[in-house]
Write an enzyme that holds these catalytic residues in place. Structure first.
Site, short mmCIF file in Angstrom:
data_model
loop_
_atom_site.label_atom_id
_atom_site.label_comp_id
_atom_site.label_asym_id
_atom_site.label_seq_id
_atom_site.Cartn_x
_atom_site.Cartn_y
_atom_site.Cartn_z
N GLU B 14 0.87 -1.16 0.00
CA GLU B 14 0.00 0.00 0.00
C GLU B 14 0.92 1.22 0.00
O GLU B 14 1.82 1.32 0.84
CB GLU B 14 -0.89 -0.01 1.25
CG GLU B 14 -2.00 1.02 1.23
CD GLU B 14 -1.49 2.42 1.48
OE1 GLU B 14 -1.90 3.34 0.78
OE2 GLU B 14 -0.64 2.60 2.36
N CYS B 61 -5.46 5.41 5.42
CA CYS B 61 -5.17 4.16 4.73
C CYS B 61 -6.44 3.45 4.32
O CYS B 61 -7.31 3.21 5.16
CB CYS B 61 -4.34 3.24 5.62
SG CYS B 61 -4.01 1.68 4.79
N CYS B 64 -6.25 -0.65 5.91
CA CYS B 64 -6.75 -0.92 7.27
C CYS B 64 -7.62 0.24 7.74
O CYS B 64 -7.52 0.70 8.87
CB CYS B 64 -5.62 -1.21 8.24
SG CYS B 64 -4.29 -0.04 8.24
N HIS B 68 -7.82 3.29 11.72
CA HIS B 68 -7.51 4.71 11.90
C HIS B 68 -8.75 5.49 12.31
O HIS B 68 -8.66 6.49 13.01
CB HIS B 68 -6.89 5.29 10.63
CG HIS B 68 -5.51 4.79 10.39
ND1 HIS B 68 -4.44 5.24 11.11
CD2 HIS B 68 -5.04 3.83 9.56
CE1 HIS B 68 -3.35 4.60 10.72
NE2 HIS B 68 -3.69 3.73 9.78
N ARG B 472 -0.69 -3.79 10.96
CA ARG B 472 0.74 -3.68 10.73
C ARG B 472 1.53 -3.26 11.95
O ARG B 472 2.74 -3.10 11.87
CB ARG B 472 1.01 -2.75 9.55
CG ARG B 472 0.55 -3.36 8.25
CD ARG B 472 0.39 -2.33 7.15
NE ARG B 472 -0.13 -2.96 5.96
CZ ARG B 472 -1.41 -3.27 5.77
NH1 ARG B 472 -2.30 -3.00 6.69
NH2 ARG B 472 -1.81 -3.86 4.66
N CYS B 543 3.00 -0.20 4.43
CA CYS B 543 1.78 0.57 4.23
C CYS B 543 2.21 2.03 4.27
O CYS B 543 2.32 2.62 5.34
CB CYS B 543 0.83 0.23 5.36
SG CYS B 543 -0.83 0.73 5.05
N CYS B 546 -0.16 5.40 4.69
CA CYS B 546 -0.43 5.43 6.11
C CYS B 546 0.78 5.94 6.89
O CYS B 546 0.65 6.77 7.80
CB CYS B 546 -0.80 4.00 6.48
SG CYS B 546 -0.71 3.56 8.18
#
Ligand code: SF4
Ligand code: SF4
Lengths: 320, 549
Positions: B14, B61, B64, B68, B472, B543, B546
């Site tokens: 990502e 992100c 996920c 957040h 993560r 990621c 993010c």
């Protein structure tokens, strides 16, 4: 207590392990037809369109969160692997492709050269334009430069998501990077906009289907959005519209009345064969107001919800 | 003599990441990790209503998403938590949404983003004896029931793609690299079959988000004070939801037991050399994934491990967190605690000797820390506080012949991700669904409260923070806002997210970040095809949108 029925999952519920069931495939084609406002007689033609040619697609990711890609991955069952390995030819997509680095960049250059004027370019994310675009770089080139190089070689550019269409969250007030939608970053370059945060993948598939069926893209509204999906507001097809006792969310800040999209009609995360399950869900089904993510600059239009007691105490029905 | 290898873009992640390594005598001796996109979400949050912040932080992100959003909600709730308690039903629904996020994410990561580092598609097509493939498949897991015709069909699909001249996402991979030969053609074909299956199965697991969040990505049912769902149901709505949640969890659990965990063991067994490389020394876990009770018991306990001393887990102190910008494209030089952090972009060009990334460099007690599944699992194991994890780790090590110290490696990281996926889906299926559904069963109860109302407190300024775990790794949000006049406005918002920890650059003292350290010592046999570097980079599940936000 309710009897525990764990371990008794319906066998029909088991995912297809071999190929794609024809029933699922036709069901999905039926959804595409419905999204396009076509009747059932078109289903075989849609099935055929998706089984035949393999139009090359280049998918570029700019200033994004990858939610649009995730959306594309999500509800295309049974299409997902069929699209990327079967119906279309996904020549470049950083989240999915096997090669990295120079090998990846080489795929992009090859595809843009070999399929010049033929490929469909799908853009995800806004383009940073401030300070010559230094806020977004891939392979040593700015995203702005990549867009300038690749988009004009495409047969059509589809901006998938609020960010690519109108700048989205990166372009919300406080934008330090000069983020803009693709159309604007490239000085008015024509794009088909499929906004939403994220947008519904069925709208993308239906747009591509129209192209496969007719050799041309569907009619667009003034914001470049396909009319078949963005021709009516979410409110017009909302299940709570006719019934105030069903807790219309307007008084909690719902923007469904001014938001053009097909969420209430087509819904999200469709095709679950679970017994009793609806074909898809949408936010109003979990009592959450629409915040208007398919409209330009929706991040800056005011608070998302009405906080002065209404939404937070939303347990009781309100009228009118 | 040394030479440089630049990989830009790193794909199957990502976000936008560049990794450069310096190689001498066939080994990586130095590495630099660069985030190449900055959007400025923290500045964009300024002056907005803190109750709206979760909508924007969720867009940090799209992979996920939920995490957040909920972390923002809980940071704001933390600022006013003396005013209300979040209802039990909301706590459990949040657990289910969070758990589904992890299970989905990890499956997508292993199959869609990581597997092609271990499996050569051209070797899969080279499998000829389908009966041998079936035998190998059943040896991996006796619950597998696929026959020769199934594998012949997969092989045919792959051959068709290869033969079409339009290889799409598979074109130009590092196929034929000698590093792939550990895996037999038969096992390669099995893994490709599972890769294709996983692409479909992930669309179903995440349906839990559609049911409880209205959609995925970016579910919409979050709210300060609870969740928006209407939990007053009649018997038929209740049983439809119960059967949906139950079946979705059952399907995911079956997939994890039959495919995901056994497939990871296959890779761990086939590539023993990756038990010795790719590790880091320090692990940090903020604890969470789920709050097991309103008393605050965490599914994964908090803790920090230094110098691979698994047995001596240290307590976590929020004040020990700092972010450096000495080598990042931001103004300022002080290492700041996020409660008083700043985000002032200042691009100066890519210069590996000076500034070279949009990521800041987070440190804990001044040390770079790896976060993520390995940290969660090793902290829990080290504390001995979670019997199920101790058992799962023990079983995995026994199955693959690994030692506990081998967990500090590329393979260990990938194994930990699968181990925790099993732990999470088992908990969802066995406990959380029933916990919720029993509470809201219309036959027995009227506890349909999913949210509470409150008025914002009268203080002129408020601040809050929340530390938790994203798929993560360790995640923290810090918010401060003025609340005067019923029109509260954010003054400062800072996020320190998992991939910032893992992929951050060097700090003021020139200490490299975790992935920069993990890559050292990695052998590279073919500099045109740096497959070995990709394996370790991907094992962290980068990621980057993010990480930079
Ligand atoms: S439109 Fe929304 S989902 Fe798509 S990249 Fe932008 S923020 Fe992410
Ligand atoms: S309901 Fe509204 S906010 Fe939700 S996805 Fe649809 S347009 Fe966006």
């Amino acid at each position: 207590m309710h009897e525990d029925n764990r371990g008794e999952a319906d066998l029909d519920f088991a995912p297809p392990r071999k190929g794609i069931s024809r029933r699922d495939f036709l069901k999905y084609c039926g959804l595409v037809a419905a999204a396009l406002g076509l009747d059932a007689t078109f289903i075989p033609r849609i099935a055929q369109a998706w089984g035949g040619t393999r139009p090359p697609i280049i998918w570029l990711q700019f200033a994004e969160c990858t939610g649009c890609t995730e959306s594309f991955l999500r509800s295309t069952n049974p299409f997902l692997d069929d699209i990327i390995f079967g119906a279309a030819s996904l020549e470049y997509h950083e989240t999915l492709m096997a090669p990295s680095g120079q090998n990846a960049t080489q795929n992009l250059l090859n595809a843009a050269a070999n399929y010049r004027g033929q490929f469909i370019c799908i853009c995800e994310g806004a383009i940073p334009t401030a300070d010559n675009g230094v806020y977004g770089m891939i392979g040593g080139k700015t995203m702005l430069q990549i867009a300038k190089d690749i988009c004009p070689k495409a047969k059509a550019v589809i901006s998938f998501g609020a960010c690519a269409s109108f700048g989205g969250v990166a372009a919300a007030n406080g934008n330090l990077t000069g983020a803009r939608g693709v159309h604007k970053a490239l000085g008015g370059y024509p794009t088909i906009n499929i906004p939403g945060c994220p947008p519904n993948p069925i709208t993308l598939v239906a747009t591509l289907t129209t192209y496969l069926l007719n050799g041309s893209f569907p009619p667009l509204d003034g914001y470049g959005r396909p009319l078949f999906a963005y021709g009516t507001t979410n409110h017009e097809n909302c299940e709570r519209k006719l019934s105030c006792s069903a807790k219309c969310l307007y008084y909690y800040g719902c923007r469904g009345r001014t938001t053009y999209n097909n969420c209430s009609l087509v819904k999200f995360n469709n095709i679950v064969n679970t017994p009793g399950s609806p074909d898809g869900c949408w936010p109003v089904q979990v009592n959450a107001p629409c915040y208007g993510c398919s409209e330009p600059r929706f991040w800056d239009r005011s608070n998302f919800f009405l906080y002065n007691g209404h939404y937070i105490n939303a347990c009781e029905p309100v009228g009118p | 003599m040394s030479s440089k290898i630049v990989i830009d873009p790193i794909t199957r992640i990502e976000g936008h990441l560049r990794v450069e390594t310096e190689v001498a005598d066939g080994q990586v001796i130095k590495a630099w990790s660069t985030g190449t996109l900055f959007r400025g979400i923290e500045p964009i949050l300024k002056n907005r209503d803190p109750r709206d912040a979760w909508m924007i932080t969720q867009r940090v992100c799209g992979v996920c998403t939920y995490v957040h959003g909920i972390t923002s909600i809980r940071a704001v709730e933390n600022s006013i938590d003396s005013f209300f308690t979040v209802p039990e039903n909301a706590r459990i629904i949040r657990n289910l949404l969070g758990g589904a996020q992890f299970v989905h994410d990890h499956i997508v990561h292993f199959y869609a983003l990581h597997l092609l580092d271990w499996v050569d598609v051209t070797r899969a097509i080279a499998a000829t004896d389908m009966d041998a493939v079936v035998t190998a498949d059943q040896a991996i897991s006796s619950s597998r029931t696929r026959d020769a015709a199934f594998f012949a069909d997969v092989k045919q699909r792959l051959s068709d793609i290869a033969g079409s001249g339009q290889l799409g996402p598979l074109a130009n991979g590092y196929w034929g690299h000698s590093g792939y030969t550990n895996l037999s053609p038969e096992l390669s074909l099995i893994m490709m079959a599972d890769y294709l299956d996983a692409l479909r199965i992930q669309t179903r697991i995440i349906k839990i988000h559609a049911l409880l969040g209205g959609k995925n990505p970016h579910p919409q049912s979050m709210l300060i004070g609870g969740v928006s769902l209407d939990l007053a149901m009649d018997e038929s709505q209740w049983s439809a939801l119960y059967s949906d949640l139950n079946n979705l969890c059952y399907e995911a659990k079956t997939f994890v037991d039959t495919f995901y965990l056994p497939d990871v063991a296959v890779i761990a067994s086939a590539y023993p050399e990756y038990r010795a490389i790719g590790g880091t020394d320090n692990l940090l876990c903020f604890g969470g994934v789920a709050d097991l009770s309103s008393a605050g018991d965490l599914m994964f306990p908090r803790g920090a491990i230094f110098n691979r001393a698994t047995g001596s887990v240290q307590a976590v102190n929020e004040a020990a967190i700092t972010e450096h910008v000495a080598r990042s494209w931001y103004a300022g030089s002080a290492a700041l605690n996020p409660a008083s952090g700043a985000t002032a972009p200042s691009y100066t060009g890519l210069d590996l000797d000076e500034k070279y990334s949009w990521l800041k460099a987070p440190r804990y007690n001044g040390q770079p820390m790896e976060v993520g599944p390995l940290a969660r699992v090793m902290v829990a194991y080290g504390l001995g506080a979670v019997p199920a994890i101790t058992q799962l780790v023990g079983d995995f090590l026994a199955n693959t012949g690994m030692a506990l110290s081998d967990m500090y490696s590329t393979i260990g990281r990938t194994a930990a991700r699968a181990i925790e996926t099993k732990f999470i889906i088992d908990s969802m299926y066995a406990d959380w669904v029933n916990e919720l559904m029993n509470r809201i069963n219309p036959q027995f109860t009227t506890d349909t409260v999913g949210r509470v109302g409150f008025t914002l407190p009268p203080q002129p300024t408020c601040s809050g923070s929340f530390l938790t775990e994203a798929p993560r790794g360790a995640l923290g949000h810090w918010v401060s806002y003025s609340s005067g006049g019923g029109n509260p406005q954010i003054v400062n918002y800072q996020m320190v997210v998992p991939s910032t920890w893992n992929f951050g650059p060097r700090d003021l003292s020139d200490v490299a970040g975790p992935v920069e350290q993990a890559l050292i010592g990695t052998p590279v046999v073919n500099q045109q095809q740096p497959l070995e570097v990709l394996r370790t980079v991907h094992s962290f599940d980068p990621c980057i949108a993010c990480a930079v936000h």
